[in-house]
Write an enzyme that holds these catalytic residues in place. Structure first.
Site, PDB file in Angstrom:
ATOM      1  N   GLU A 430      38.161  56.615  15.763  1.00 13.90           N
ATOM      2  CA  GLU A 430      39.098  57.424  14.982  1.00 13.90           C
ATOM      3  C   GLU A 430      38.886  58.914  15.228  1.00 13.90           C
ATOM      4  OE1 GLU A 430      41.561  56.081  13.813  1.00 13.90           O
ATOM      5  OE2 GLU A 430      40.831  54.021  13.885  1.00 13.90           O
ATOM      6  N   HIS A 433      40.413  60.371  18.323  1.00  8.49           N
ATOM      7  CA  HIS A 433      41.826  60.754  18.273  1.00  8.49           C
ATOM      8  C   HIS A 433      41.951  62.245  17.992  1.00  8.49           C
ATOM      9  CE1 HIS A 433      43.868  57.000  18.829  1.00  8.49           C
ATOM     10  NE2 HIS A 433      43.218  56.403  17.838  1.00  8.49           N
TER      11      HIS A 433
END
EC number: 3.4.24.-
Length: 637
Positions: A430, A433
């Site tokens: 995550e 990103h």
């Protein structure tokens, strides 16, 4: 200014790595396929070898790297009008990165980007260009200056995408008295912040321009930029989602999940070179809970947007020592351990990425940039046990200067349920990103991984970094790794194939992408290719099994961290919305900058094994694979 210039052009700049939304979350629940609103990749990318052969470009030189970049843009696009974006910087390799936005009649072309990389010698190294080259209107067609137009665009976006925001009483307020192109939409409910609307041009897939309202709405699961036609607000030309969804892994750094190790007490794990205020300060305040310069971690059981007053552990003497076992149930009984684990993993990864070059200048996530460049006030909001969903995790990446947001969910595929905060790979996936979105296209533009292929690569970079950091001392190129196996309660993980250098175990190649239309599937191909590159570099340089890299003259001394560094540097070099071939070329160029090209053959062989060799061609419908490598790499094999 340019009033409600409802004329003929629209633009949609890819912002944030847009990941596929799982079928149980966000707008997908309402039957909306955001992928159907993606634009095609359109960037051109001139690598260093091509620049050197262009005498006119290679002759450009100045001590001022912004001046050289500006002259290049004027040379390549002499008829274009453009503006300098205010996020240029010099990276830790000495390369200057400069970003420009095309304008037409004073209005931004939101996906008209030009990025220029200037070498330490003051000359152009490489550049990417997605400027519109077709016909442009002589002037914007004006309609009656009706202040309801931005509101009509909001209604169009809400209806087309079934966004659960109520806007019956919405009114538009200009953000500046002299600016009638940029509005805040007051009087709505259901959003985490007031929607906004900005008039911009967009290049459509057919190459034509459309004038649009870029409507920004944040409802948590989806943080959208919707490009609504300015003349017909029932038409939506493009949608960008700042939120990237995924599925994935932690204990001590490098332990992928609770099956690999035990909880242990670690003392003062921060690195003062990368977190100068420690993890619990921001330069002005010292905190006794999970608040610091790099992030703010808390529980969020309701899934709401408020976080500052949410629960956080606040132990005596900063002793965040809490018991946890996967057999504990319900998850709320170990929330202190969950928040602590998420806090530890996110901060550790922040520090590692900083060492590899993701610092303040390049748009990292910090409250106080301490006069090191970039924009501050953009820590990461870290929500543990977020109640807005299950069986997932996501990360929202707005431009530099605005906080990122990571939401970690409970997974129900095992009994008792599993908390994804304890799976390190998910946290890394995550957070990556945020890395890939801030570096690609510049810190001020989080819309450069928005096309299908580039969005897929966004998932691939996230999987690659998550896999690289979990390598163990005894691993070899024959070691296979699944993604998200523990949290999904499936030894094969959540991808179609495990990551492997064995072509039978994982047969994915570049041309596989021709049959794919979903970002996680495309990302698995890209991460598989990078896994080959990773092991080629490890076989050449060895593997540092420590939690941080060692450097010699700015170059990691081992293959694992060198691979991570080259991939990271490639992100900053590549154009907005790159394709596989362009991203490959950016990594090859990154090696030329960092090492003088000493690893070109290892890189080429890794790419070529998976059909991304010298003869590989990109076409959105008919990609051509190649297993060829440069002649010199064949001679010295």
């Amino acid at each position: 200014m340019h009033g409600l210039l409802l004329a003929a052009t629209l633009l949609s700049l890819p912002f944030n790595a847009v990941a596929h939304v799982p079928p149980t979350t966000g707008l997908v629940r309402r039957g909306v396929d955001l992928d159907s609103f993606r634009l095609n990749e359109r960037s051109q990318f001139k690598i260093s070898e091509q620049v050197e052969k262009d005498s006119g470009v290679s002759a450009l030189h100045s001590r001022n790297y912004v001046d050289v970049a500006t002259r290049l843009v004027k040379r390549v696009a002499p008829k274009a009008t453009f503006r300098l974006v205010d996020d240029h910087y010099i990276g830790d390799t000495g390369v200057g990165h400069v970003y420009f936005r095309q304008t037409i009649n004073g209005v931004d072309v939101d996906n008209g980007d030009f990025n220029v990389n200037i070498g330490r010698n003051g000359r152009v190294f490489s550049y990417g260009n997605s400027f519109h080259t077709g016909d442009v209107p002589e002037s914007n067609l004006r309609v009656k200056e009706d202040p309801s137009n931005p509101v009509q665009a909001l209604h169009g976006a809400l209806k087309a995408l079934r966004i659960p925001i109520k806007a019956e009483r919405a009114v538009a307020e200009a953000t500046n008295e002299e600016d009638d192109e940029d509005f805040v939409l007051k009087g709505t409910s259901g959003a985490l912040a007031d929607p906004t609307a900005k008039l911009v041009y967009l290049m459509k897939n057919d190459g034509s321009l459309a004038l649009t309202w870029r409507v920004e709405t944040d409802i948590g699961d989806n943080w959208l930029l919707t490009y609504v036609d300015a003349e017909d607000t029932t038409k939506v030309h493009n949608v960008v989602d700042y939120v990237a969804h995924a599925t994935y892994k932690v204990y001590r750094w490098g332990i992928a999940d609770p099956t690999e190790g035990e909880l242990e007490v670690i003392s003062d794990p921060w690195n003062l070179r990368t977190s100068e205020f420690t993890w619990h300060g921001n330069g002005t305040t010292r905190f006794s809970t999970t608040i610091g310069n790099n992030g703010i971690a808390q529980s969020n059981p309701t899934g709401g947007s408020e976080y500052l007053n949410n629960y956080r552990p606040q132990p005596a003497d900063l002793k965040f020592e809490y018991d946890y076992s996967p057999s504990m149930n319900p998850p709320s009984t170990y929330i202190d351990a969950s928040i602590t684990q998420l806090w530890y993993s996110a901060n550790t990864y922040h520090d590692l990425l900083y060492m590899l070059g993701f610092n303040e200048r390049s748009g990292n996530f910090e409250t106080n940039n301490n006069n090191q460049g970039g924009k501050g006030n953009d820590y990461v909001i870290l929500n543990a046990q977020d109640g807005s969903g299950t069986n997932n995790a996501n990360f929202a990446t707005p431009p530099d200067g605005r906080p990122g947001r990571m939401r970690m969910y409970i997974w129900t595929r095992a009994n008792p349920p599993r908390d994804v905060c304890f799976e390190e790979g998910t946290v890394v996936h995550e957070y990556t990103h945020g890395l890939s979105n801030r570096l690609t296209g510049g810190p001020a533009n989080s819309r450069c991984l928005n096309a299908l292929e580039s969005g897929g690569m966004g998932e691939g970079w996230s999987d690659f970094f998550a896999t690289a950091v979990r390598l163990k001392p005894k691993d070899t190129r024959h070691t296979d790794y699944p993604k998200g196996a523990w949290v999904a309660n499936n030894p094969r993980g959540v991808r179609q194939y495990v990551y492997s250098t064995n072509m039978t175990t994982n047969p994915l190649v570049y041309t596989t992408v021709n049959s794919l239309n979903q970002v996680h599937a495309i990302g698995t191909v890209w991460a598989t290719i990078l896994y080959e590159v990773l092991w080629n570099l490890i076989d050449k340089h060895g593997k540092n099994d420590g939690p941080t890299p060692k450097f010699r003259n700015g170059v990691p001394t081992d293959g694992k961290y060198l691979a991570m560094k080259l991939v990271l540097d490639g992100l900053a070099l590549q154009p907005c919305n790159p394709n596989f071939v362009q991203a490959r070329d950016a990594i090859l160029d990154a090696d030329k900058i960092l090492t003088g090209g000493r690893n070109q053959c290892e890189l080429w062989k890794g790419f070529a094994k998976r059909e991304l060799g010298t003869g590989a061609k990109w076409d959105p419908r008919n990609r051509v694979g190649s297993t060829r490598v440069p002649v010199i790499c064949r001679i010295f094999t």
